[in-house]
Write an enzyme that holds these catalytic residues in place. Structure first.
Site, PDB file in Angstrom:
ATOM      1  N   ILE A  13      -3.507 -14.740  35.376  1.00  0.00           N
ATOM      2  CA  ILE A  13      -2.073 -14.714  35.685  1.00  0.00           C
ATOM      3  C   ILE A  13      -1.422 -13.362  35.471  1.00  0.00           C
ATOM      4  O   ILE A  13      -0.289 -13.152  35.883  1.00  0.00           O
ATOM      5  CB  ILE A  13      -1.277 -15.775  34.881  1.00  0.00           C
ATOM      6  CG1 ILE A  13      -1.630 -15.727  33.395  1.00  0.00           C
ATOM      7  CG2 ILE A  13      -1.471 -17.152  35.464  1.00  0.00           C
ATOM      8  CD1 ILE A  13      -0.816 -16.690  32.565  1.00  0.00           C
ATOM      9  N   GLY A  14      -2.108 -12.449  34.842  1.00  0.00           N
ATOM     10  CA  GLY A  14      -1.450 -11.166  34.636  1.00  0.00           C
ATOM     11  C   GLY A  14      -2.440 -10.094  34.237  1.00  0.00           C
ATOM     12  O   GLY A  14      -3.503 -10.365  33.677  1.00  0.00           O
ATOM     13  N   GLY A  16      -2.407  -6.224  32.458  1.00  0.00           N
ATOM     14  CA  GLY A  16      -1.544  -5.276  31.765  1.00  0.00           C
ATOM     15  C   GLY A  16      -2.306  -4.027  31.425  1.00  0.00           C
ATOM     16  O   GLY A  16      -3.422  -3.807  31.912  1.00  0.00           O
ATOM     17  N   PHE A  18      -3.587  -3.171  28.551  1.00  0.00           N
ATOM     18  CA  PHE A  18      -4.675  -3.292  27.576  1.00  0.00           C
ATOM     19  C   PHE A  18      -5.614  -4.450  27.844  1.00  0.00           C
ATOM     20  O   PHE A  18      -6.369  -4.854  26.994  1.00  0.00           O
ATOM     21  CB  PHE A  18      -4.104  -3.445  26.164  1.00  0.00           C
ATOM     22  CG  PHE A  18      -3.463  -2.196  25.664  1.00  0.00           C
ATOM     23  CD1 PHE A  18      -4.207  -1.049  25.443  1.00  0.00           C
ATOM     24  CD2 PHE A  18      -2.099  -2.158  25.419  1.00  0.00           C
ATOM     25  CE1 PHE A  18      -3.607   0.107  24.986  1.00  0.00           C
ATOM     26  CE2 PHE A  18      -1.491  -1.004  24.956  1.00  0.00           C
ATOM     27  CZ  PHE A  18      -2.251   0.128  24.739  1.00  0.00           C
ATOM     28  N   GLY A  19      -5.551  -5.056  29.033  1.00  0.00           N
ATOM     29  CA  GLY A  19      -6.435  -6.180  29.287  1.00  0.00           C
ATOM     30  C   GLY A  19      -5.818  -7.101  30.309  1.00  0.00           C
ATOM     31  O   GLY A  19      -5.067  -6.665  31.171  1.00  0.00           O
ATOM     32  N   LYS A  36      -4.056 -13.901  26.195  1.00  0.00           N
ATOM     33  CA  LYS A  36      -4.122 -12.467  26.470  1.00  0.00           C
ATOM     34  C   LYS A  36      -5.437 -11.954  25.916  1.00  0.00           C
ATOM     35  O   LYS A  36      -5.708 -12.093  24.722  1.00  0.00           O
ATOM     36  CB  LYS A  36      -2.926 -11.767  25.807  1.00  0.00           C
ATOM     37  CG  LYS A  36      -2.813 -10.288  26.085  1.00  0.00           C
ATOM     38  CD  LYS A  36      -1.465  -9.762  25.581  1.00  0.00           C
ATOM     39  CE  LYS A  36      -1.280  -8.282  25.833  1.00  0.00           C
ATOM     40  NZ  LYS A  36       0.077  -7.838  25.445  1.00  0.00           N
ATOM     41  N   ASP A 125       9.454  -2.444  24.136  1.00  0.00           N
ATOM     42  CA  ASP A 125       8.951  -2.486  25.508  1.00  0.00           C
ATOM     43  C   ASP A 125       9.683  -3.569  26.300  1.00  0.00           C
ATOM     44  O   ASP A 125       9.084  -4.319  27.067  1.00  0.00           O
ATOM     45  CB  ASP A 125       7.437  -2.703  25.526  1.00  0.00           C
ATOM     46  CG  ASP A 125       6.785  -2.185  26.801  1.00  0.00           C
ATOM     47  OD1 ASP A 125       7.452  -1.474  27.588  1.00  0.00           O
ATOM     48  OD2 ASP A 125       5.606  -2.513  27.033  1.00  0.00           O
TER      49      ASP A 125
HETATM   50  P1  ADP Z   1       0.462  -5.862  28.511  1.00  0.00           P
HETATM   51  O1  ADP Z   1       0.692  -5.545  27.065  1.00  0.00           O
HETATM   52  O2  ADP Z   1      -0.885  -5.405  28.949  1.00  0.00           O
HETATM   53  O3  ADP Z   1       1.591  -5.411  29.388  1.00  0.00           O
HETATM   54  P2  ADP Z   1       1.548  -8.545  28.634  1.00  0.00           P
HETATM   55  O4  ADP Z   1       1.553  -9.288  27.351  1.00  0.00           O
HETATM   56  O5  ADP Z   1       2.845  -7.959  29.077  1.00  0.00           O
HETATM   57  O6  ADP Z   1       0.380  -7.457  28.614  1.00  0.00           O
HETATM   58  O7  ADP Z   1       1.017  -9.507  29.789  1.00  0.00           O
HETATM   59  C1  ADP Z   1       0.789  -8.980  31.097  1.00  0.00           C
HETATM   60  C2  ADP Z   1       1.372  -9.911  32.157  1.00  0.00           C
HETATM   61  O8  ADP Z   1       0.753 -11.217  32.041  1.00  0.00           O
HETATM   62  C3  ADP Z   1       2.868 -10.197  32.023  1.00  0.00           C
HETATM   63  O9  ADP Z   1       3.648  -9.190  32.640  1.00  0.00           O
HETATM   64  C4  ADP Z   1       2.987 -11.537  32.718  1.00  0.00           C
HETATM   65  O10 ADP Z   1       2.952 -11.371  34.124  1.00  0.00           O
HETATM   66  C5  ADP Z   1       1.707 -12.242  32.306  1.00  0.00           C
HETATM   67  N1  ADP Z   1       1.891 -13.049  31.068  1.00  0.00           N
HETATM   68  C6  ADP Z   1       1.755 -12.604  29.803  1.00  0.00           C
HETATM   69  N2  ADP Z   1       1.978 -13.566  28.900  1.00  0.00           N
HETATM   70  C7  ADP Z   1       2.283 -14.672  29.616  1.00  0.00           C
HETATM   71  C8  ADP Z   1       2.629 -16.034  29.248  1.00  0.00           C
HETATM   72  N3  ADP Z   1       2.704 -16.404  27.963  1.00  0.00           N
HETATM   73  N4  ADP Z   1       2.896 -16.910  30.242  1.00  0.00           N
HETATM   74  C9  ADP Z   1       2.823 -16.513  31.528  1.00  0.00           C
HETATM   75  N5  ADP Z   1       2.497 -15.270  31.947  1.00  0.00           N
HETATM   76  C10 ADP Z   1       2.226 -14.342  30.999  1.00  0.00           C
HETATM   77 MG    MG Z   2       3.564  -6.085  29.306  1.00  0.00          MG
HETATM   78 MG    MG Z   3       2.148  -4.334  26.183  1.00  0.00          MG
END
Ligand code: ADP
Ligand code: MG
Ligand code: MG
Length: 283
Positions: A13-14, A16, A18-19, A36, A125
């Site tokens: 679903i996402g 970022g 770092f992963g 995550k 952030d």
């Molecule tokens: P990073 O630190 O790498 O930016 P994030 O924690 O922001 O990682 O997560 C990256 C993406 O994953 C988010 O922008 C969102 O699209 C999705 N995401 C993260 N956590 C959730 C969650 N709890 N529910 C739904 N989508 C999520």
């Molecule tokens: Mg993020």
């Molecule tokens: Mg982050």
């Protein structure tokens, strides 16, 4: 996930810095969760902070942390799954938001950030991609859930030093002397980022332009300097055809203040007239 039986990965679903983040099922309860996944080799000092800080928070407008587990390759953070995607994607679909809709989201964001600060944590952030939406069937609009404490810092009156965050949302006092040792107040930096968020919601574009900065270093220094100069001159303008209520314009003027000591404080924002005035439905 990672050979353990408790969680079954369903879909990505996402992605970022770092992963990646996967939707998974908690086999013990059947519930959907988000996990995550951070490669152990990529784990920095920030991942530790992410876990210690996020795990202390419990609030309706903060994504609920559940647990963390390790696999031979990864650190996995299990949390509440937000069904409505990011506010970034929502805004991409909508273009820009009418003020009553922006106010709905922004009020919850501020309540969440205020709570986080009261718990002695600064997020550093705050941005559209880190603002998730939870769809609730009875409500006309989704609920806001703050996520990503990857750059967060425990803040008990102590000044922050690391110049972390995302350039487009970064307060001028963080952006300035980015390589120097100067310190800044993380709470006031979060207020600035919230101000950028409000501007983007109601204007449909960024107040001082945006950077392509997924790894934080892409923007050339000359471009950073140009944007910084605009920030210090408070040089932002609405795109043609966009008009704001006087209350909304005033709140933006109080948030996007270059001098952090003169910027509105997070706890003062909800008292601002913009939250009390009647807005025409299509303002
Ligand atoms: P990073 O630190 O790498 O930016 P994030 O924690 O922001 O990682 O997560 C990256 C993406 O994953 C988010 O922008 C969102 O699209 C999705 N995401 C993260 N956590 C959730 C969650 N709890 N529910 C739904 N989508 C999520
Ligand atoms: Mg993020
Ligand atoms: Mg982050």
């Amino acid at each position: 996930l990672g050979g353990q039986k408790k969680y079954a990965a369903l879909q990505m679903i996402g992605r970022g810095s770092f992963g990646y983040v996967v939707l998974a099922r908690d086999n013990t309860t059947g519930e959907a969760v988000a996990v995550k996944v951070i490669r152990r080799g990529d784990v920095t000092k920030y991942v530790e902070g992410e876990i210690t800080n996020h795990s202390q928070l419990r609030h309706p407008h903060v994504i609920q942390f559940r647990e963390v587990f390790l696999t031979p390759e990864d650190v996995c953070i299990v949390m509440e799954y937000a069904t409505g995607g990011t506010l970034f994607a929502y805004l991409q679909r909508a273009g820009r938001l009418h003020e009553p809709v922006a106010r709905w989201f922004f009020q919850q964001l501020v309540v969440g950030v205020d709570y986080v600060h009261r718990r002695g944590v600064v997020n550093r952030d705050i941005k559209l991609e880190n603002t998730l939406l939870q769809v609730v069937p009875q409500l006309p609009l989704p609920l806001v859930k703050i996520c990503d404490f990857g750059y967060s810092k425990a803040d008990f009156g102590s000044a922050a030093k690391s110049k972390v965050g995302t350039l487009t949302y970064m307060a001028p006092e963080v952006l300035v002397n980015r390589d120097a040792d100067a310190t800044y107040d993380g709470k006031m930096a979060d207020v600035w980022s919230c101000g950028v968020m409000l501007f983007v919601m109601v204007a449909g574009c960024f107040p001082f332009g945006s950077f392509n900065d997924r790894d934080g270093s892409v923007a050339p220094p000359t471009e950073v300097l140009r944007v910084l100069e605009r920030m210090l001159r408070v040089d932002y303008a609405l795109p043609p055809g966009v008009a704001l209520s006087p209350e909304c314009a005033d709140l933006l003027r109080r948030m996007l203040v270059p001098d952090p000591s003169r910027r509105i404080r997070i706890g003062e924002i909800l008292q601002h007239p913009w939250f009390l005035c009647n807005l025409p439905p299509h303002a």
